[in-house]
Design an enzyme around this catalytic site. Structure first.
Site, short mmCIF file in Angstrom:
data_model
loop_
_atom_site.label_atom_id
_atom_site.label_comp_id
_atom_site.label_asym_id
_atom_site.label_seq_id
_atom_site.Cartn_x
_atom_site.Cartn_y
_atom_site.Cartn_z
N THR A 426 0.86 -1.17 0.00
CA THR A 426 0.00 0.00 0.00
C THR A 426 0.90 1.22 0.00
OG1 THR A 426 -0.04 -0.07 2.41
CG2 THR A 426 -1.82 -1.18 1.29
N ASN A 446 -3.53 -3.67 -3.12
CA ASN A 446 -3.28 -4.91 -2.39
C ASN A 446 -1.83 -5.34 -2.56
OD1 ASN A 446 -4.06 -6.86 -0.52
ND2 ASN A 446 -4.60 -8.34 -2.10
N GLU A 465 -7.87 -7.12 -4.81
CA GLU A 465 -8.43 -7.03 -3.46
C GLU A 465 -9.39 -8.17 -3.11
OE1 GLU A 465 -7.53 -5.29 -1.10
OE2 GLU A 465 -6.47 -3.60 -1.98
N SER A 497 -9.73 -4.64 5.79
CA SER A 497 -8.42 -4.08 5.51
C SER A 497 -7.65 -3.87 6.81
CB SER A 497 -8.59 -2.74 4.79
OG SER A 497 -7.36 -2.02 4.75
N GLY A 520 0.62 -4.31 4.65
CA GLY A 520 -0.27 -5.39 5.04
C GLY A 520 -0.58 -5.34 6.52
#
Length: 616
Positions: A426, A446, A465, A497, A520
């Protein structure tokens, strides 16, 4: 060696208020040096750069001793200071775009929007228009949470990604079927429409990104590193191979990387707003490729996408107010659970990154992630016990299960499962303006370069995603997340998320930190550690960002630590307590902004090539 004492800080704060005139800056300015005693941080000669704990902001009055591991590479924090605002990102080009918007009179939202579009061009690893994200905005003293997370296509079914043996199919992770409906364009427009200054038009905010895509940007080591990591996946798809590996090879270092197709798409968005993406030629290109490659997104899915304003997760940690993202991001809830558990321990007295203080942090993280995976999901689809999880009673029950000298085996904590951390996938940006407005925004596709699929003729990659759902509840996704029914796949649902855009304010309401991360599941633990470094241990924002990081979830039952990021004696003690330690290259990318008096301090991420703090 300790940082400056409270009385000295008060004098410095008064000095800054009347005497500091900070010049326009985007230089990588060092703010600390290694002292004669190996591994300790000593205050630098520039008081503005080295101090971020002023009594005016009610941060911890007595900074802790911070003994760094002998070979820790990030000893000198990289910060910039300004009274006129600040932008920090993982990409220098994009930081400068945001800086220029602030310098031209735009507010924090204007700068965040322009920066996000610039990231979509100059940082295609994670910056995007083919993905989604979350934003926490503090405007005129009020905090708002915007959800522009991707959405599962209407055609998806619970068992779409399940094979005959009951296991997840590979196409949930890679390729065009792994893509959910993108939310970034709609989200950025919604943020601008509600809170943009309107001194800058929507088109003006997209103009820098259009110019970057058309004229190109200089290829550097950071860009080439991402292509090296993701090359095999990208080369599987013709449009991706053509864009990122012309003539079969990556672009040469120092050459110009141009993307005229993306410039055309951005121009349509600039002229038409979200309709320029979700309808018309761009939408047609997405849908045509979906049909050609058995994808799931339809024109109706695109047309129906809407971002959503949510109620922020807000809580207090040692007298400081924290606002973060609610579900479908797990970040704010998980962060709050960790903070509530460790608030029962005097971490400062236990010592910075001592075996005992780390032990209590690890056990809080372990229990918070266990609850996260079992209980959280899209609030439009599932009922979550947030009142219980965010209560002091829940935190007290968790502390009662923590032994002071022994790691709790994860097998003793019930959960649907937990993540194994991976590298950054990200990107996070933080912005503040001269009026004290702030935006913390995290966006994603992702994995690096998402699905690996570049849409033919439009020059951007689509997310993957769908893998963030529990495609088979109880089995691991691509991040090792073993999640429960709350995050099962359903049409129109938003996947859970870990993104944790966060703003920390003092009891008086002044902003202390604007923070978030990429990486992550390591996002939430990294955000917590930066907050704790400042509040519990009195580190300034540069030191907080540069300090070694750790990460643990429920499963696997392992503590990840950064290369050269732990002192031998500490590792030995933690191992004796029952922890299994595993070295990782680096954990998360988490640049941040702090404040000293009326001076903003921007801290770049030293772990990420190209990260930059830039001030107007």
């Amino acid at each position: 060696m300790r940082c400056l004492r409270l009385a000295e800080r008060q004098l410095l704060c008064a000095f800054l208020a009347v005497n500091v005139a900070v010049a326009s800056s985007c230089a990588a300015a060092p703010t600390a040096r290694t002292s004669a005693k190996a591994g300790t941080i000593q205050a630098a000669t520039d008081p503005v750069a080295s101090v971020a704990s002023a009594s005016a902001n009610t941060w911890l009055a007595t900074p802790a001793t911070t003994e760094l591991p002998p070979n820790w590479p990030y000893r000198t924090p990289v910060v910039v200071q300004s009274m006129r605002g600040m932008v920090v990102t993982d990409n220098a080009i994009s930081s400068k775009v945001g800086r220029d918007v602030l310098a031209a009179g735009g507010n924090a939202v204007d700068a965040a929007v322009a920066t996000a579009f610039a990231l979509a061009v100059a940082y295609p690893t994670a910056g995007n228009i083919g993905g989604g994200g979350f934003a926490i905005a503090r405007m005129k003293g009020a905090t708002h949470a915007l959800d522009f997370r991707e959405v599962a296509p209407a055609a998806v079914m619970r068992d779409t990604f399940v094979d005959a043996s009951g296991k997840p199919t590979p196409d949930v992770r890679e390729g065009i079927r792994s893509s959910a409906v993108p939310g970034s364009v709609a989200g950025l427009f919604e943020l601008y429409d509600k809170f943009g200054s309107k001194k800058k038009t929507w088109r003006e905010l997209l103009t820098p990104a259009i110019q970057l895509a058309s004229a190109g940007f200089v290829v550097d080591d950071g860009f080439l590193e991402t292509l090296k990591v993701s090359g095999q996946r990208l080369k599987k798809h013709a449009a991706s191979a053509s864009l990122f590996f012309p003539n079969g090879s990556p672009p040469s270092n120092g050459s110009l990387f141009q993307n005229p197709e993306l410039a055309t798409v951005l121009t349509r968005i600039a002229n038409e707003g979200p309709k320029g993406f979700y309808e018309g030629p761009t939408a047609n290109a997405i849908v045509n490729q979906m049909k050609a490659e058995s994808g799931l997104i339809t024109s109706l899915d695109l047309k129906n996408y809407k971002p959503k304003w949510r109620t922020p997760i807000e809580f207090t940690y040692r007298g400081h107010h924290i606002a973060s993202m609610p579900p479908p991001s797990s970040g704010g809830v998980t962060l709050a659970m960790i903070c509530h558990i460790v608030s029962g321990y005097d971490l400062h007295a236990l010592g910075w990154q001592s075996p005992t203080s780390l032990h209590y942090m690890f056990e809080a993280m372990r229990r918070a992630f266990a609850a996260r995976n079992a209980k959280l999901g899209d609030p439009d689809f599932v009922t979550m016990p947030l009142g219980e999880l965010l209560s002091e009673a829940w935190a007290t029950r968790q502390r009662a299960t923590i032994a002071p000298d022994r790691a709790t085996p994860s097998s003793e904590i019930e959960s649907a499962g937990v993540p194994s951390g991976t590298g950054p996938h990200t990107t996070h940006l933080s912005v503040v303006d001269a009026d004290g407005n702030a935006v913390a925004m995290t966006t994603t596709v992702n994995w690096w370069y998402g699905s690996g699929v570049t849409v033919k003729g439009v020059g951007f990659v689509l997310n993957n995603e769908m893998d963030d759902f529990a495609s088979v509840p109880g089995q691991a996704n691509g991040f090792g997340l073993v999640q429960g029914e709350a995050n099962a796949i359903a049409p129109g649902k938003r996947m859970l998320s870990s993104m944790t855009p966060t703003i920390v304010t003092s009891p008086s309401g002044s902003i202390e930190l604007v923070v978030g991360a990429a990486g992550g599941p390591t996002i939430t633990t990294s955000v917590f550690q930066e907050i704790s470094n400042v509040i519990d241990f009195g580190l300034d924002v540069g030191e907080a960002v540069s300090a070694p990081r750790f990460h643990i979830q429920h499963l696997p039952d392992v503590v990840a630590f950064e290369k050269d990021g732990i002192i031998d004696d500490v590792a030995t003690r933690l191992t004796t307590m029952g922890y299994t330690l595993k070295e990782r290259g680096h954990l998360a990318d988490a640049p941040a902004i702090g404040q000293l008096g009326n001076v903003w301090i921007g801290a770049a991420e030293p772990r990420r090539i190209g990260s930059l703090a830039a001030a107007p």
